[in-house]
Motif scaffolding. Structure first.
Motif: not given
Length: 272
Positions: A110-120, A228-232
């Protein structure tokens, strides 16, 4: 992503920043091998050099290399011309990736998802501000290649490359480096969720919508779509990690291509 091989290699061999450094080195190099960033038969840097590049001690590095040898991902040869060499096993990569996924906690994912979504998301917003139509050619080319890709390894590489190219379109060197580094962490695991043709169609629709928003200069929409693409994708990976009844083939989060999302118990961070 292999179009920028020197930049990718620098990201693979940047310092790890976690307390579990042996596991971090194993994960970093193992994912790079499964993602194809390190080729079969390729020689790794010498132990002293590699330990310095990764920011770990030689003792830590040797423990990590021992683990990689036990997994069949690295072979060490002694004597003249010796060293540690990448070995891609013949067995199913999905089995290795599932084992590697089990090393991640849901909190880490989940932490990785937050980081990746923020960057993208930041990359997409800036790209919508700064790009000219010709700057979108790499993204459109990756979209077409992803449409034709049949195996999960190719799909995961192109999926990751799309996000790197999105950061490059933002004309931000730091965001681009961050995306490359993220791909060395999670890119290989995307193979586990990109096997379904139905889900691939969903990914293609999302990528197409991101390109459209960037092209039209719709900054907020581009950001929301990229996030959203990343989070999904990460939601599906977390479901697979949890071993839920639906797993990676479970129902999709209820959302549209404009980033709007209805309340759902599958939402990241709500205990799904």
């Amino acid at each position: 992503m292999n179009r920028d091989k020197p930049g990718i290699r620098r990201a693979v061999f940047t310092p790890v920043d976690t307390l579990a450094r042996v596991d971090a080195v194993v994960r970093r190099l193992g994912d790079a091998i499964d993602l194809g960033l390190l080729a079969d038969g390729e020689q790794l840097p010498g132990e002293t050099e590699l330990a310095a590049q990764l920011g770990v001690s030689t003792v830590t590095l040797r423990e990590a290399l021992m683990s990689l040898r036990q997994q069949g991902l690295v072979t060490t040869r002694r004597g003249r011309g010796g060293g540690s060499f990448v070995t891609v096993p013949d067995g199913p990569a999905e089995d290795r990736l599932r084992a590697r996924l089990s090393d991640w906690s849901t909190e880490e994912l989940r932490d990785l998802s937050d980081h990746w979504a923020a960057v993208s998301g930041a990359a997409a917003r800036l790209a919508a501000q700064r790009t000219e139509p010709e700057d979108l050619e790499p993204l459109n080319r990756s979209l077409e290649e992803l449409t034709r890709a049949e195996d999960t390894a190719a799909r995961s590489r192109i999926y990751g490359r799309f996000h790197v190219e999105l950061a490059a379109a933002a004309q931000s060197a730091r965001l681009t480096r961050a995306e490359v580094t993220l791909q060395t962490e999670v890119g290989a695991l995307m193979r586990l969720v990109l096997g379904e043709d139905e889900y691939l169609g969903d990914v293609l629709d999302r990528h197409r919508a991101v390109i459209s928003a960037v092209h039209d200069g719709e900054e907020n929409r581009a950001r929301d779509l990229a996030e959203q693409c990343v989070r999904t994708s990460m939601t599906r990976l977390i479901e697979l990690r949890l071993g839920s009844a639906h797993g990676a083939r479970g129902p999709r989060p209820k959302e549209d291509l404009h980033g709007e999302r209805a309340p759902s118990r599958n939402r990241l961070g709500d205990g799904s």
